[in-house]
Structures are given as C-alpha cells and as structure tokens.
Write a protein that holds these residues in place. Structure first.
Motif, PDB file in Angstrom:
ATOM      1  N   VAL A  62      11.824  -4.614 -33.194  1.00  0.00           N
ATOM      2  CA  VAL A  62      13.120  -5.970 -33.276  1.00  0.00           C
ATOM      3  C   VAL A  62      13.328  -5.891 -31.920  1.00  0.00           C
ATOM      4  O   VAL A  62      13.713  -5.119 -31.300  1.00  0.00           O
ATOM      5  N   ILE A  63      13.556  -7.485 -31.809  1.00  0.00           N
ATOM      6  CA  ILE A  63      14.445  -7.308 -30.715  1.00  0.00           C
ATOM      7  C   ILE A  63      15.651  -7.926 -30.188  1.00  0.00           C
ATOM      8  O   ILE A  63      16.762  -7.303 -28.983  1.00  0.00           O
ATOM      9  N   ALA A  64      15.964  -8.652 -31.608  1.00  0.00           N
ATOM     10  CA  ALA A  64      17.757  -8.837 -31.403  1.00  0.00           C
ATOM     11  C   ALA A  64      17.988  -8.796 -33.012  1.00  0.00           C
ATOM     12  O   ALA A  64      16.367  -9.365 -33.401  1.00  0.00           O
ATOM     13  N   LEU A  65      19.127  -8.996 -32.885  1.00  0.00           N
ATOM     14  CA  LEU A  65      19.044  -8.980 -34.701  1.00  0.00           C
ATOM     15  C   LEU A  65      20.935 -10.452 -33.745  1.00  0.00           C
ATOM     16  O   LEU A  65      21.610 -10.043 -33.245  1.00  0.00           O
ATOM     17  N   PHE A  66      20.874 -11.524 -34.854  1.00  0.00           N
ATOM     18  CA  PHE A  66      21.834 -12.724 -34.888  1.00  0.00           C
ATOM     19  C   PHE A  66      22.361 -12.393 -35.972  1.00  0.00           C
ATOM     20  O   PHE A  66      21.897 -12.556 -37.436  1.00  0.00           O
ATOM     21  N   PHE A  67      23.784 -12.692 -36.447  1.00  0.00           N
ATOM     22  CA  PHE A  67      24.510 -13.063 -37.250  1.00  0.00           C
ATOM     23  C   PHE A  67      25.424 -13.861 -37.474  1.00  0.00           C
ATOM     24  O   PHE A  67      26.356 -13.878 -36.229  1.00  0.00           O
ATOM     25  N   GLY A  68      26.828 -14.683 -38.400  1.00  0.00           N
ATOM     26  CA  GLY A  68      28.029 -15.152 -37.799  1.00  0.00           C
ATOM     27  C   GLY A  68      28.668 -13.659 -37.702  1.00  0.00           C
ATOM     28  O   GLY A  68      28.475 -12.506 -39.036  1.00  0.00           O
ATOM     29  N   ALA A  69      29.719 -14.411 -37.657  1.00  0.00           N
ATOM     30  CA  ALA A  69      30.942 -13.084 -37.417  1.00  0.00           C
ATOM     31  C   ALA A  69      31.827 -12.371 -38.356  1.00  0.00           C
ATOM     32  O   ALA A  69      32.132 -13.814 -38.916  1.00  0.00           O
ATOM     33  N   ARG A  70      31.556 -11.518 -39.365  1.00  0.00           N
ATOM     34  CA  ARG A  70      31.786 -11.231 -40.077  1.00  0.00           C
ATOM     35  C   ARG A  70      31.845  -9.995 -40.330  1.00  0.00           C
ATOM     36  O   ARG A  70      32.113  -8.927 -39.992  1.00  0.00           O
TER      37      ARG A  70
END
Length: 347
Positions: free
Chosen positions: A322-330
């Motif tokens: 994994v390099i990075a993970l992106f989510f909507g802020a919650r």
C-alpha cells in the motif's frame, strides 16, 4: 584501538560528508540509498555528531510526546510522505498496538516494528532543527517527530536527557527482515466464504482481520472481491482525487503508513504542486508528497459498515504494498459523504 563497528561508521560518515558537499540538500533516505545502507544505519553513524541514541520503552516515550505541545509528525513509505502539525493527545495502547487520537495527529501504532530511536539536532535555516526518529529492525524509518516554533524545547531537552542510552557507539546493526510469504494461489481460497464475509463486514477495521482469516494479500482481495465491491481504476486516480477534492472543497482522509505506524489526515486540501516526480499537498498543517509514478495498481473499494457502505481509493506499488488510502472524511456513526462517493465511483 578502534573496533570494527567504529571504523565502519567513521568510513560511512566520511562518505556522507563527501556526498553532502556535492549535494547539500540531499534527503537522508536518498543519501542512504546512494551509499548502500539503511537510513537508520546512516543516522547511527552520526551518533556523537548531533545524534543521540535513545533507550527505554517506546510506548512510554510516545506518551511523553504530549509534553512537547505542537509538533510535526512524519510517517512515510518509499512512495509517500505524510506530514501533519498537531499534538500527541489521547494516547492509548492495547498490548503492542496503540492509538493517538488528536484531530490532527491521528495514528495507528504497531510497536513490534519499533526497534531503534534517536534524538537528532541538525543545522536548519539559521538555527537548529530538533527531531526524534524511530526505526525498524532493518533500519527503515517507522515514524519521526519534529519540533516547530510552537513546541516546548525544554520538554524535548528533558525527554532526551531521560532517555539517553548508556551505549553511544556510532553504529546500528541492521537485521534483515523475514521475507514475505508467497501469495496463496487464488484457487486455494474459499471464494464463497470470502465473498460472504466481505458482504457482512460491520466496520472498516474488520477488513484487515478478514484478510488474515482467509490468508489473502490486499491486492489479491481486490481480485477476489464480490462483484461490485472492488473496481480497478487508472493509476492517475490518486492525483485526480486530490484535484477534485480541492475543486469541490471536499474534506477527505489520507492514510499513509510504514510498518510501524499509519498516519491519517482528515480535512480539505488546497495547495497542490507538482515538483518533478512528486505530486504534493502543501498546506500549513498538512503536507503530502506522493511519488505517483510508483503507483502500479489503483482500486476503488467498497466496505460495508453499520453506518452504510464506505468507499476508498487504494493505491499500491509494483510489489503490492500500500502506498496510500483515500476516503471521504467521516467519523464512526456518520454515513459517508455523498459527494465523496460520487467522486470515487466516477473514477
């Protein structure tokens, strides 16, 4: 008579000084790569030259970070660097796993990868930059803490004095980590049970437990996901997400991890800058440096929770790391932002 370790470290230090003479701004990790050693080994060669070896319980050390006030926390892997300004607060441990839950410094800690620690003082912009730097058994950095103009330097000085090791030999014995087990062939995975477990997830944190239960790697899970739960997208998607989030003023979450720490930022991104092979977020309290050319796979992933589905963009390097993970802020108990879900599904 000098021992072998001291002679080796002296030679390494001389090599570093020669390299810095030609390239004064070279970063520590890059310098280590050029000299064929780990970053931890390179730093240890400077013990006694503005570097102090630390000893003690790393969990207790982390609890001591609260006294520093506002600092900059840095966690990175080979392809992403994550920097946030904030305080170490609400610190807790359950065995060898820990949490820091300040709104800005939000960490998941895995203490089995914390083996070496150093206090570092280096000349920086007409002054001295002070940091604490921690490394895995193979000399790979797991987490760093930098003082800022808002930090309590007296607390830092007291901390270093308390944790200074008796042994200040300028050497680190980097040990090779156990190689990853080969991936289990897809045909040997109980696909039906795996898909059922995925569909019945109650929390995003249960995802890692599911991977362990079925003995699958993260990228393998993407391939084996139930239909509609994981979709391969363009390797440019990480940059697209950052650009779209800025345009829409959409708060997102950005996760970057080492083997010993996952660091999380939640909020908006504003200043985006391309510098050579790095795509950067350069905001006052949050910096991200993403070597997006290293992205070999990108997936939009759906994970069921008690609060509804949660959507992520996950990007991986050529080795499936994994390099990075992106989510909507919650936050737990709050459904995912609709605008984030639309953005992710449009990739």
């Amino acid at each position: 008579m000098l021992n072998t370790h001291t002679t080796e470290s002296s030679h390494l230090l001389n090599q570093l000084l020669a390299l810095k003479e030609n390239e004064p701004t070279i970063r520590a990790r890059r310098a280590a790569e050029r000299l064929g050693v780990s970053e931890g080994e390179l730093l240890a060669s400077q013990v006694g030259q503005g570097v102090v070896r630390l000893e003690g319980d790393f969990k207790e050390m982390i609890k001591g970070f609260e006294a520093f006030g506002e600092v900059m926390a840095l966690t990175r892997n080979a392809s992403a660097v994550h920097e946030v300004h904030g305080r170490y607060e609400d610190i807790s441990f359950d065995g060898q796993a820990g949490l820091v839950l300040n709104p800005m410094i939000d960490l998941r800690l895995f203490m089995w990868s914390w083996h070496h620690g150093f206090a570092v003082e280096v000349p920086f912009r007409n002054g001295v930059r002070k940091s604490l730097q921690f490394f895995d058994i193979d000399g790979t950095a797991v987490h760093k803490v930098y003082l800022t103009k808002k930090s309590d330097e007296a607390a830092w000085d007291s901390f270093v004095q308390e944790h200074t090791a008796a042994d200040q030999t300028p050497h680190l014995e980097a040990k090779t980590k156990k190689a990853k087990d080969p991936e289990t062939p897809d045909a040997e995975i109980d696909r039906e049970a795996f898909e059922t477990t995925w569909r019945e997830l109650q929390d995003t944190h249960d995802f890692f437990g599911m991977l362990r239960e079925f003995g699958v790697t993260r990228t393998q899970a993407m391939r084996l996901a139930p239909e509609g739960y994981a979709r391969k997208v363009s390797n440019e998607s990480a940059v697209t997400v950052l650009e779209k989030a800025r345009e829409q003023e959409l708060p997102i979450m950005v996760f970057v991890g080492s083997k010993g720490c996952i660091q999380i930022y939640s909020g908006q991104v504003n200043k985006l800058v391309r510098t050579g092979e790095w795509f950067n977020v350069l905001d006052p309290a949050f910096n991200l440096h993403l070597k997006d050319g290293d992205i070999a796979q990108a997936w939009v992933v759906t994970k069921p929770t008690v609060d509804g589905d949660v959507t992520a963009l996950e990007v991986f390097d050529k080795d499936g790391e994994v390099i990075a993970l992106f989510f909507g802020a919650r936050k737990p108990g709050i459904p995912e932002i609709g605008a984030w879900r639309e953005l992710a599904h449009a990739l």
